[in-house]
Design a protein around this motif. Structure first.
Motif, PDB file in Angstrom:
ATOM      1  N   UNK A 218      32.414  79.737 120.386  1.00 58.52           N
ATOM      2  CA  UNK A 218      32.462  81.036 119.725  1.00 58.52           C
ATOM      3  C   UNK A 218      33.667  81.815 120.225  1.00 58.52           C
ATOM      4  N   UNK A 219      34.504  82.223 119.296  1.00 58.87           N
ATOM      5  CA  UNK A 219      35.685  83.023 119.630  1.00 58.87           C
ATOM      6  C   UNK A 219      35.393  84.474 119.258  1.00 58.87           C
ATOM      7  N   UNK A 220      35.581  85.354 120.210  1.00 53.25           N
ATOM      8  CA  UNK A 220      35.281  86.773 119.985  1.00 53.25           C
ATOM      9  C   UNK A 220      36.538  87.617 120.198  1.00 53.25           C
ATOM     10  N   UNK A 221      36.851  88.427 119.209  1.00 52.20           N
ATOM     11  CA  UNK A 221      37.961  89.389 119.310  1.00 52.20           C
ATOM     12  C   UNK A 221      37.351  90.773 119.547  1.00 52.20           C
ATOM     13  N   UNK A 222      37.669  91.360 120.682  1.00 47.94           N
ATOM     14  CA  UNK A 222      37.249  92.738 120.967  1.00 47.94           C
ATOM     15  C   UNK A 222      38.474  93.645 120.899  1.00 47.94           C
ATOM     16  N   UNK A 223      38.520  94.508 119.882  1.00 45.50           N
ATOM     17  CA  UNK A 223      39.606  95.475 119.783  1.00 45.50           C
ATOM     18  C   UNK A 223      39.305  96.618 120.739  1.00 45.50           C
ATOM     19  N   UNK A 224      40.114  96.713 121.799  1.00 42.44           N
ATOM     20  CA  UNK A 224      39.803  97.627 122.888  1.00 42.44           C
ATOM     21  C   UNK A 224      40.369  99.028 122.675  1.00 42.44           C
TER      22      UNK A 224
ATOM     23  N   UNK B 242      42.882  94.378 109.776  1.00 40.88           N
ATOM     24  CA  UNK B 242      42.429  93.222 109.013  1.00 40.88           C
ATOM     25  C   UNK B 242      42.154  92.040 109.938  1.00 40.88           C
ATOM     26  N   UNK B 243      41.041  91.374 109.697  1.00 36.41           N
ATOM     27  CA  UNK B 243      40.673  90.223 110.510  1.00 36.41           C
ATOM     28  C   UNK B 243      41.594  89.044 110.194  1.00 36.41           C
ATOM     29  N   UNK B 244      42.042  88.298 111.204  1.00 37.47           N
ATOM     30  CA  UNK B 244      42.789  87.068 110.932  1.00 37.47           C
ATOM     31  C   UNK B 244      41.874  86.034 110.281  1.00 37.47           C
ATOM     32  N   UNK B 245      42.467  85.085 109.578  1.00 35.37           N
ATOM     33  CA  UNK B 245      41.683  84.084 108.850  1.00 35.37           C
ATOM     34  C   UNK B 245      42.164  82.671 109.201  1.00 35.37           C
ATOM     35  N   UNK B 246      41.515  81.675 108.622  1.00 34.89           N
ATOM     36  CA  UNK B 246      41.896  80.262 108.788  1.00 34.89           C
ATOM     37  C   UNK B 246      42.024  79.874 110.263  1.00 34.89           C
ATOM     38  N   UNK B 247      41.004  80.192 111.027  1.00 33.04           N
ATOM     39  CA  UNK B 247      41.010  79.858 112.455  1.00 33.04           C
ATOM     40  C   UNK B 247      40.933  78.356 112.673  1.00 33.04           C
ATOM     41  N   UNK B 248      41.645  77.881 113.685  1.00 34.25           N
ATOM     42  CA  UNK B 248      41.491  76.506 114.154  1.00 34.25           C
ATOM     43  C   UNK B 248      41.345  76.538 115.672  1.00 34.25           C
ATOM     44  N   UNK B 249      40.519  75.641 116.166  1.00 36.10           N
ATOM     45  CA  UNK B 249      40.330  75.466 117.604  1.00 36.10           C
ATOM     46  C   UNK B 249      40.352  73.966 117.850  1.00 36.10           C
TER      47      UNK B 249
ATOM     48  N   UNK C 269      34.065  87.018 111.139  1.00 35.01           N
ATOM     49  CA  UNK C 269      33.022  87.966 110.757  1.00 35.01           C
ATOM     50  C   UNK C 269      33.113  89.240 111.582  1.00 35.01           C
ATOM     51  N   UNK C 270      32.943  90.356 110.895  1.00 33.27           N
ATOM     52  CA  UNK C 270      32.897  91.653 111.574  1.00 33.27           C
ATOM     53  C   UNK C 270      31.476  91.845 112.089  1.00 33.27           C
ATOM     54  N   UNK C 271      31.307  91.969 113.410  1.00 35.68           N
ATOM     55  CA  UNK C 271      29.972  92.075 114.000  1.00 35.68           C
ATOM     56  C   UNK C 271      29.862  93.374 114.800  1.00 35.68           C
TER      57      UNK C 271
ATOM     58  N   UNK D 156      35.184  91.038 116.246  1.00 35.82           N
ATOM     59  CA  UNK D 156      35.175  89.982 115.242  1.00 35.82           C
ATOM     60  C   UNK D 156      34.731  88.681 115.908  1.00 35.82           C
ATOM     61  N   UNK D 157      33.951  87.901 115.209  1.00 40.55           N
ATOM     62  CA  UNK D 157      33.447  86.614 115.733  1.00 40.55           C
ATOM     63  C   UNK D 157      33.864  85.457 114.836  1.00 40.55           C
ATOM     64  N   UNK D 158      34.195  84.341 115.469  1.00 36.92           N
ATOM     65  CA  UNK D 158      34.485  83.098 114.757  1.00 36.92           C
ATOM     66  C   UNK D 158      33.701  81.979 115.449  1.00 36.92           C
ATOM     67  N   UNK D 159      32.954  81.178 114.705  1.00 44.03           N
ATOM     68  CA  UNK D 159      32.188  80.084 115.262  1.00 44.03           C
ATOM     69  C   UNK D 159      32.827  78.748 114.885  1.00 44.03           C
ATOM     70  N   UNK D 160      33.107  77.926 115.900  1.00 48.46           N
ATOM     71  CA  UNK D 160      33.739  76.619 115.684  1.00 48.46           C
ATOM     72  C   UNK D 160      32.782  75.535 116.181  1.00 48.46           C
TER      73      UNK D 160
END
Length: 205
Positions: free
Chosen positions: A34-40, A153-160, A173-175, A195-199
């Motif tokens: 799980x990748x989490x973006x926290x805008x501080x 705007x949330x980034x898209x097309x994530x790869x891990x 996803x905006x959580x 924002x959360x991204x699940x890989x």
């Protein structure tokens, strides 16, 4: 007969145990990255975010991870702490302050252990080794981006990815914003946005 019956029971128990162990082995890595973006905080032309990858897989270690995404506007990365992009890209339109990366699809890698302290952040700099149950973080300052929860705007097309491992990442996803507790444990703060991204692990290569 009793000895034969006992022997058969032992064999059945061993087979059952073997099947159970095999089943546990197959399910032991259930989980995800799980990748989490926290805008501080907001900046004059964007925001500062802490990005954290959590390894929720039970046994699978991730060696040498890389992370990538596509910006949806004309964002640039002004600076990074705890990680770096593999390419700077074309920043020729910037005459004075030169961004760390102008790539539309930046690729991020972890830093090495022993990185100077002023380039580190908590849970960084492990040479990309993400062990089960642990996390890896970096910080980035994003420019040419929205400066509020309505315009960012949330980034898209994530790869891990990692050597010999393939993951499939879902949409960003905006959580609910992450809450943090201060060092003295007497005050709660929260991110501006999260924002959360699940890989999910796909296969070994």
């Amino acid at each position: 007969m009793e000895s034969l019956f006992s022997a058969m029971m032992i064999v059945l128990l061993l087979v059952s145990f073997s099947c159970l162990t095999s089943s546990e082995a197959r399910s032991s890595n259930n989980g995800n990255i799980t990748v989490k973006w926290d805008l501080m905080n907001w900046t004059p032309d964007g925001y500062v975010a802490v990005v954290t990858a959590y390894n929720y897989q039970k046994q699978r270690s991730v060696p040498g991870w890389t992370m990538s995404w596509r910006w949806t506007k004309k964002e640039v990365i002004w600076s990074m702490v705890g990680a770096q992009t593999t390419e700077q890209g074309d920043c020729s339109k910037f005459k004075f302050n030169i961004p760390h990366s102008c790539m539309r699809k930046p690729i991020v890698v972890d830093l090495l252990p022993g990185t100077p302290y002023n380039q580190q952040i908590a849970n960084c700099c492990k040479n990309g080794i993400l062990k089960p149950g642990l996390e890896s973080s970096f910080q980035l300052a994003v420019g040419n981006a929205g400066t509020s929860s309505k315009t960012a705007r949330m980034p898209v097309n994530f790869t891990f990815t990692a050597p010999k491992q393939q993951y499939i990442c879902g949409p960003t996803k905006n959580v609910r914003p992450t809450r943090f507790i201060t060092a003295d444990k007497r005050r709660m703060t929260r991110a501006m946005m999260t924002w959360n991204i699940t890989c999910v692990f796909h296969k070994a290569t």
